[in-house]
Design a protein around this motif. Structure first.
Motif: not given
Lengths: 271, 359
Positions: B158-182
């Motif tokens: 559940v700790v991993f889940g919270l970290w993923g939802a609050l920190t890691f997911g937004p980081f992916i969506a903002r900084d990683v995914a747009p670059f890769v997708a582009g």
């Protein structure tokens, strides 16, 4: 030596052209140790080209450490240090620009116990050839056959080149390791008690093999078996407590040694 | 022995315990033989019975849904609980809400895809880390890394889940995914990496969070296996003029290969069944198969936990039965993975290692 067709090399055609001095490797003022322990103290020693040099001496006398300094296998041991030089064909193998991989291609090694790699028999023979990019794919089969014939293993394994080497007997495994070491076409071959885990018949076979390889190859063999040193070597070096006591023709060393320590050791009064 | 005079004392028995043991040896008393055998047999029976009971109850619960959903369940995508306010109807003897229809494809795809991403990321990282720890790092540093692995393994999901939802997911969506997708070319296979990058809850985030969760399992096992590779073949490879990397690739890794694959399969099984962390970062979208790497999805396990409450409100029991069918499906997938892994391990272990053989 021709790199294009290593398979063509046979026991009868020498690989290395003598540069005149007859010395393949030479230690000059070599001291070597680990941390605060000195294992070798101020060693001066010549290995003659195309001969078999035996290193004998009691356990802990430094003979194996010396052997391993000839292809820098001590480098990885923790807190290793050294002073002095080891020359191969006149150039220092410890100088900063030396490529370890290239050095070890020229100075091969066979160990106390067989150490096949976890791959097929043929792949074992080719391991060094592939690592150094010595020959193209079209030569692989010929290399495997030539090297296995050279060590007398071809008949026994030719039908199962693709299978695991770990099903072979200990002696066959050791011969495979020898074939593997020969396949990279080394100039010098280091042997660390290569027959200590083998039966007498295989031992005899290996010794005969070494004698037949010697003119083309410079061989240095560490052995605890004095009779073996007498049987195979041209020259013998007696090590004692990290020093080289005596290095001379094998017959002379065993029959009329100069130093009393050597005499004690070869006569069995000191082990 | 008999005493002849008063001052003669019998010598003390030097080995009373041994004597007692010898005396009782061969006796078939209840306490010595039968009770221990009974207890151990019971203990051995418990896991088997538990497995049979669980699968049996699941199958019993799921059976009516199995009949109504049919084989098409496997490739349909619908998630329609049906009309809860209309009178339930009966089809083929199974009571269900009007219009109810479920398909497993999106969840099976989500489960497999997120787990494959997790393994694909975790295995190289773990093996690399294990090689570094065993072959390169000094002992003190490597035990520190080992400590981190153990701590990581102990963190609740559940700790991993919270970290993923609050920190890691937004980081992916903002900084990683747009670059890769582009930067991905629009060709088959690779176009799965293109398109709408979503908001950080979805397939990629789930896979990566799962990867972080299974790294400790795979890395710790790989480290232990690599430590057991004997010194002599490695030295032989060095003496042949191989580089450290070649020694690792040609000797150490093949030596440990079967075990590392086994560990990866354990990791895969963990990823397939992981529930809470995925439920928190998957985006929990039902009824559609994600069309790219970033979109929200869900997995079987995460859906069971998130839909169970709602399913109990279905008075016909049909929703719960469907969830039981999903659970059975997950069990089957895990079982198949395990079988496949065993076959794989047996095949890659073809070059027999010198285990139990003298040289």
């Amino acid at each position: 030596m021709s790199l294009s067709s290593p398979a063509a090399r046979s026991v009868d055609s020498p690989v290395v052209v003598d540069r005149g001095d007859g010395v393949a490797m030479r230690a000059r003022g070599l001291s070597l140790g680990f941390g605060s322990t000195a294992v070798l103290a101020d060693l001066d020693l010549d290995i003659h080209r195309g001969t078999i040099t035996a290193l004998i001496g009691p356990t802990g006398s430094g003979k194996t450490t010396f052997l391993r300094s000839l292809n820098r296998m001590n480098d990885k041991v923790a807190k290793h240090w050294h002073r002095g030089d080891v020359l191969l064909d006149g150039s220092n193998i410890y100088s900063p620009g030396v490529q370890l991989m290239a050095l070890r291609r020229r100075v091969g090694m066979l160990f106390q116990r067989p150490n096949p790699f976890p791959m097929s028999i043929a792949e074992n023979v080719l391991a060094g050839v592939k690592a150094h990019g010595i020959a193209g794919k079209q030569h692989y089969r010929a290399i495997v056959e030539a090297r296995l014939r050279e060590v007398g293993l071809w008949e026994a394994v030719s039908s199962r080149l693709g299978s695991s080497p770990f099903n072979l007997s200990g002696g066959q495994q050791q011969l495979l390791c020898l074939a593997r070491a020969l396949a990279t076409g080394p100039e010098v071959l280091l042997l660390d008690e290569p027959t200590s885990s083998l039966d007498p018949i295989t031992t005899e076979h290996v010794e005969a093999l070494l004698r037949s390889l010697a003119p083309a190859l410079t061989i240095v063999i560490v052995t605890h078996n004095l009779a073996q040193a007498r049987r195979v070597s041209n020259r013998t070096a007696f090590f004692y407590q990290g020093r080289l006591v005596e290095l001379t023709d094998t017959t002379k060393l065993f029959e009329s040694p100069e130093h009393p320590e050597t005499a004690n050791y070869v006569s069995g009064r000191m082990g | 022995m008999t005493l002849t005079t008063a001052d003669q004392v019998p010598p003390a028995d030097p080995l009373p315990a041994t004597r007692a043991a010898l005396a009782s040896h061969g006796r078939t008393g209840f306490m010595q033989e039968k009770l221990p055998r009974l207890v151990t047999s019971l203990a051995a029976f418990v896991p088997m019975a538990a497995l049979l009971a669980i699968v049996g109850v699941l199958a019993w619960k799921a059976l009516p849904a199995l009949g109504y959903n049919g084989i098409g369940f496997l490739w349909h995508t619908a998630w329609r609980p049906g009309n809860a306010y209309a009178n339930p109807v009966r089809t083929g003897g199974v009571l269900h809400p009007v219009g109810a229809s479920y398909g497993a494809l999106p969840l099976v795809a989500g489960t497999l895809e997120s787990s494959v991403i997790a393994v694909a990321v975790a295995v190289p990282v773990s093996v690399g880390a294990a090689l570094l720890v065993v072959e390169k790092l000094p002992r003190r540093l490597s035990s520190t890394v080992g400590l981190f692995l153990e701590v990581l393994a102990g963190i609740p999901s559940v700790v991993f889940g919270l970290w993923g939802a609050l920190t890691f997911g937004p980081f992916i969506a903002r900084d990683v995914a747009p670059f890769v997708a582009g930067h991905m070319p629009d060709v088959p296979v690779l176009n799965f990496f293109r398109g709408n990058v979503g908001y950080g809850e979805g397939l990629l985030t789930s896979g990566l969070v799962l990867a972080v969760m299974i790294i400790p399992i795979v890395a710790a096992t790989a480290r232990d296996l690599l430590r057991q590779v004997p010194r002599l073949p490695k030295e032989g490879a060095l003496a042949l003029g191989m580089s450290d990397w070649e020694v690792a690739r040609k000797v150490s890794l093949p030596w440990a290969r079967a075990g590392i694959i086994g560990a990866s399969v354990l990791g895969l099984a963990r990823a397939l069944g992981e529930t809470m962390a995925v439920a928190m970062v998957s985006g929990a979208v039902l009824g559609t198969v994600p069309t790219n790497l970033y979109l929200p999805m869900s997995t079987i396990a995460a859906t069971i936990v998130s839909q169970l409450d709602g399913a109990f409100t279905d008075g016909t029991g049909y929703a719960v039965r469907t969830l039981a069918e999903f659970a059975l499906l997950l069990a089957v997938i895990t079982l198949l993975t395990n079988i496949a892994a065993r076959v794989l391990v047996r095949r890659v272990a073809g070059t027999a290692l010198p285990i139990g053989r003298g040289v």
